[in-house]
Scaffold this motif. Structure first.
Motif, PDB file in Angstrom:
ATOM      1  N   CYS A   1      36.432  33.732  48.157  1.00 11.36           N
ATOM      2  CA  CYS A   1      37.131  33.673  46.871  1.00 11.36           C
ATOM      3  C   CYS A   1      36.464  32.680  45.914  1.00 11.36           C
ATOM      4  O   CYS A   1      36.135  31.556  46.300  1.00 11.36           O
ATOM      5  CB  CYS A   1      38.584  33.276  47.103  1.00 11.36           C
ATOM      6  SG  CYS A   1      39.592  33.311  45.604  1.00 11.36           S
TER       7      CYS A   1
ATOM      8  N   CYS B   1      40.341  27.583  46.424  1.00 17.86           N
ATOM      9  CA  CYS B   1      40.571  28.674  47.365  1.00 17.86           C
ATOM     10  C   CYS B   1      39.256  29.019  48.061  1.00 17.86           C
ATOM     11  O   CYS B   1      38.214  29.123  47.408  1.00 17.86           O
ATOM     12  CB  CYS B   1      41.126  29.918  46.676  1.00 17.86           C
ATOM     13  SG  CYS B   1      41.662  31.183  47.857  1.00 17.86           S
TER      14      CYS B   1
ATOM     15  N   CYS C   1      40.128  36.507  46.387  1.00 18.18           N
ATOM     16  CA  CYS C   1      40.745  36.986  47.621  1.00 18.18           C
ATOM     17  C   CYS C   1      41.998  37.800  47.335  1.00 18.18           C
ATOM     18  O   CYS C   1      42.435  38.573  48.183  1.00 18.18           O
ATOM     19  CB  CYS C   1      41.086  35.805  48.526  1.00 18.18           C
ATOM     20  SG  CYS C   1      42.427  34.765  47.909  1.00 18.18           S
ATOM     21  N   SER C   2      42.586  37.617  46.159  1.00 21.67           N
ATOM     22  CA  SER C   2      43.900  38.203  45.897  1.00 21.67           C
ATOM     23  C   SER C   2      44.113  38.311  44.397  1.00 21.67           C
ATOM     24  O   SER C   2      43.440  37.624  43.616  1.00 21.67           O
ATOM     25  CB  SER C   2      44.988  37.300  46.483  1.00 21.67           C
ATOM     26  OG  SER C   2      44.912  36.019  45.872  1.00 21.67           O
TER      27      SER C   2
ATOM     28  N   CYS D   1      45.032  34.857  42.983  1.00 19.22           N
ATOM     29  CA  CYS D   1      43.923  33.985  42.579  1.00 19.22           C
ATOM     30  C   CYS D   1      43.293  34.481  41.278  1.00 19.22           C
ATOM     31  O   CYS D   1      42.960  33.690  40.397  1.00 19.22           O
ATOM     32  CB  CYS D   1      42.873  33.897  43.684  1.00 19.22           C
ATOM     33  SG  CYS D   1      43.221  32.579  44.867  1.00 19.22           S
TER      34      CYS D   1
HETATM   35 ZN   LIG Z   1      41.697  32.991  46.541  1.00 18.40          ZN
END
Ligand SMILES: [Zn+2]
Length: 190
Positions: free
Chosen positions: A146, A151, A167-168, A171
């Motif tokens: 990430c 993160c 990652c998501s 984020c």
């Molecule tokens: Zn992340």
């Protein structure tokens, strides 16, 4: 991007194993290593078809998570050569070997470990081989770490255009919001 549904699933498992079991940062907060009390819950979620794991399997899975993280980090900084060497080491160490399997009503599909493998051996062999497929394909750069501040969780990008950097979505949104605040702060006031 589809490496085959089983390979895709096992690469996804590698991501989840790294993100659950390795310490670092997650979504802007410290992510401590799971305690001995927390590990069984993580492992039950990661490997729902296994029963409670032995101490050896639990230790093995923590070890696997650490070495898989190193693969993601090497690819993330563009060092695919060292990532490939490490994946080969892991494939050998966890005694990966192909075996067609048919269970639970699924059609025949290729497992990367023999039927007698322990949960740790099976996971290590499976995740290492799945990453070997990725690194040996034109999509080697689809795994990464990430890019958001605070993160270091890992990801695999199976999107068509391959532009994933976080990652998501949490984020991604955090980075967008920070950039928006920075632009607003820099804008001249009237
Ligand atoms: Zn992340």
């Amino acid at each position: 991007v589809n490496f085959g549904s089983h390979t895709n699933a096992v690469v996804g498992l590698a991501v989840e194993v790294v993100n659950a079991l390795t310490p670092g940062e997650s979504g802007g907060r410290p992510y401590p290593a799971p305690t001995a009390a927390e590990l069984p819950g993580h492992l039950a979620r990661l490997l729902p078809e296994e029963g409670p794991l032995t101490a050896a399997d639990t230790a093995g899975l923590v070890e696997i998570a650490g070495s898989l993280r190193a693969v993601f980090e090497l690819v993330d900084v563009g060092d695919v050569d060292d990532a490939a060497v490490l994946v080969n080491t892991l494939v050998h160490h966890w005694q990966a070997r192909p075996a067609l399997s048919r269970h639970d009503g699924e059609p025949w599909h290729l497992h990367f470990h023999g039927p007698e493998a322990s949960p740790a051996e099976g996971t290590g062999a499976g995740c290492a081989t799945a990453l070997a497929f990725v690194l040996g394909s034109e999509y080697a750069d689809r795994v990464g770490v990430c890019s958001a501040d605070g993160c270091d969780r890992v990801y695999v990008d199976t999107s068509r255009n391959g532009t994933k950097r976080y990652c998501s979505t949490a984020c991604q949104n955090r980075v967008k919001a920070a950039a928006f605040r920075a632009r607003r702060a820099a804008a001249p006031t009237r």
